[in-house]
Enzyme design. Structure first.
Site, PDB file in Angstrom:
ATOM      1  N   PRO A 165      65.095  21.029  71.918  1.00  0.00           N
ATOM      2  CA  PRO A 165      66.106  20.921  72.969  1.00  0.00           C
ATOM      3  C   PRO A 165      65.485  20.637  74.333  1.00  0.00           C
ATOM      4  O   PRO A 165      64.575  21.330  74.772  1.00  0.00           O
ATOM      5  CB  PRO A 165      66.796  22.285  72.954  1.00  0.00           C
ATOM      6  CG  PRO A 165      65.964  23.170  72.104  1.00  0.00           C
ATOM      7  CD  PRO A 165      65.020  22.355  71.329  1.00  0.00           C
ATOM      8  N   GLU A 166      65.967  19.582  74.955  1.00  0.00           N
ATOM      9  CA  GLU A 166      65.592  19.306  76.345  1.00  0.00           C
ATOM     10  C   GLU A 166      66.853  19.481  77.177  1.00  0.00           C
ATOM     11  O   GLU A 166      67.833  20.058  76.709  1.00  0.00           O
ATOM     12  CB  GLU A 166      65.004  17.891  76.464  1.00  0.00           C
ATOM     13  CG  GLU A 166      63.683  17.753  75.678  1.00  0.00           C
ATOM     14  CD  GLU A 166      62.986  16.417  75.878  1.00  0.00           C
ATOM     15  OE1 GLU A 166      63.178  15.789  76.930  1.00  0.00           O
ATOM     16  OE2 GLU A 166      62.259  15.992  74.964  1.00  0.00           O
TER      17      GLU A 166
ATOM     18  N   LYS B 113      65.645  23.346  81.400  1.00  0.00           N
ATOM     19  CA  LYS B 113      65.918  23.830  80.038  1.00  0.00           C
ATOM     20  C   LYS B 113      66.293  25.298  80.029  1.00  0.00           C
ATOM     21  O   LYS B 113      66.480  25.874  78.946  1.00  0.00           O
ATOM     22  CB  LYS B 113      64.679  23.601  79.164  1.00  0.00           C
ATOM     23  CG  LYS B 113      64.194  22.152  79.134  1.00  0.00           C
ATOM     24  CD  LYS B 113      62.858  22.027  78.416  1.00  0.00           C
ATOM     25  CE  LYS B 113      62.184  20.715  78.752  1.00  0.00           C
ATOM     26  NZ  LYS B 113      60.798  20.660  78.235  1.00  0.00           N
TER      27      LYS B 113
ATOM     28  N   ARG C 165      49.947  16.013  71.671  1.00  0.00           N
ATOM     29  CA  ARG C 165      51.154  15.538  71.004  1.00  0.00           C
ATOM     30  C   ARG C 165      51.103  14.019  70.982  1.00  0.00           C
ATOM     31  O   ARG C 165      50.037  13.459  70.911  1.00  0.00           O
ATOM     32  CB  ARG C 165      52.399  16.067  71.707  1.00  0.00           C
ATOM     33  CG  ARG C 165      52.455  15.713  73.170  1.00  0.00           C
ATOM     34  CD  ARG C 165      53.585  16.415  73.858  1.00  0.00           C
ATOM     35  NE  ARG C 165      53.185  17.796  74.186  1.00  0.00           N
ATOM     36  CZ  ARG C 165      53.919  18.587  74.924  1.00  0.00           C
ATOM     37  NH1 ARG C 165      55.078  18.167  75.342  1.00  0.00           N
ATOM     38  NH2 ARG C 165      53.504  19.774  75.232  1.00  0.00           N
TER      39      ARG C 165
END
Length: 303
Positions: free
Chosen positions: A2-3, A61, A286
DNA sequence: AGATAGTCCTGTGGGC
DNA sequence: TGCCCACAGGACTATC
């Protein structure tokens, strides 16, 4: 993952379903979700139980629900602060709904079904805490102490390109690294960072101290645009998202132009008759996805 | 000050 | 088939 757009969808859902209701009971099934609540589980339960939930707010967030009590007491000026982390979900469900495998916290709400607000979190990177509200430049006039260290987000009117430009020029870092730093601008995670960089034609390793005003304006517009688009895609039927708001459903993935698209043709290049393939580069433990034609790697001296 | 590494977690999937 | 281990990642902390 979730952003900001996903968290905003959750916020709207909580506003619709839980605002104005009273917490009749609080159950903490796994205290690890209260890691950031320093005062302990018992204090969390006693503070929350009996409080009335206000209009949920968000910055980046972070999501919070202001708490109030009919008899003005120590709960005044506090909020239930929620972060979804990697896998957190907020569900509003009937009391008899089957218990989720990774259910961490249950709030029993007043009046009618659905009468439970459930916090479910598989990986426990998220959590809840009670946090004092402190006056701040935010549309609601305050932010919780636990979220006071992060910067405003791109959907707040206070954010301007000029402000971001000055902050970037002060910094000596890579552009994506700065974008992911929640203290500068909050709410941007790996997915929307890549989308915004692609849309604005900027490379993730571009040096922040060489950025121009025009590029910053383009970047900020792009960040807002990809977030508004995701919100438009997910915000229209957020009832369904209650079933799964953790980002793994792929609900928001439909509109992604760059993130996760390694080896696929860049849409913008295709429109000009060129065929360029999106590349993936390891970055900060990442992945970064980018188009070598739209987002040329900065030359020496521009890094 | 900026960059890196470690920490918190658990499900998934590759390798053998 | 089954076991093991690397990997994933947001935010925070410690360290260089």
């Amino acid at each position: 993952m979730p952003e900001l757009p996903e968290v905003e969808v959750v916020r709207r859902g909580v506003e619709t379903w839980a605002a104005g209701r009273t917490v009749l009971g609080t159950e903490v099934h796994d205290p690890r979700s209260l890691r950031r609540h320093a005062e302990g589980t018992e204090q969390f339960i006693s503070t929350l139980t009996g409080a009335q939930l206000g209009t949920p707010q968000r910055r980046g967030k972070f999501l919070w629900i202001p708490l109030s009590s009919p008899e003005a007491d120590q709960r005044a000026g506090a909020a239930l602060l929620i972060h979804l982390g990697m896998s957190g979900q907020v569900l509003i469900e009937d009391s008899e709904a089957p218990r989720e495998k990774h259910l961490k916290i249950t709030l029993r709400l007043s009046a009618q079904e659905p009468a439970q607000l459930r916090f479910v979190d598989q990986r426990i990177f998220g959590g809840m805490q009670i946090s004092a509200l402190v006056p701040a430049e935010h549309p609601s006039g305050a932010v919780p102490e636990g979220a006071a260290h992060i910067g405003p987000d791109p959907l707040e009117p206070a954010v301007t390109a000029e402000q971001l430009f000055r902050a970037l020029r002060r910094r000596r870092s890579g552009l994506k690294r700065a974008l992911l730093d929640q203290q500068l601008l909050s709410g941007v995670g790996n997915i929307y960072a890549d989308e915004a960089l692609w849309l604005s034609g900027l490379h993730f390793a571009r040096r922040t101290e060489t950025i121009t005003r025009a590029e910053t304006a383009r970047l900020l517009s792009a960040v807002s645009e990809v977030m508004e688009a995701a919100l438009a895609a997910g915000g229209t039927s957020f009832d369904a998202l209650y079933v799964n708001v953790n980002g793994t459903s792929g609900y928001f993935d439909r509109s992604l132009q760059c993130y996760g698209q390694e080896g696929k043709a860049c849409d913008r290049c295709a429109q000009t008759g060129a065929e360029t393939l999106i590349r993936r580069t390891p970055f900060m433990g990442r992945s970064s996805f980018w188009c070598p034609r739209c987002q040329p790697r900065p030359r020496q001296g521009r890094w």
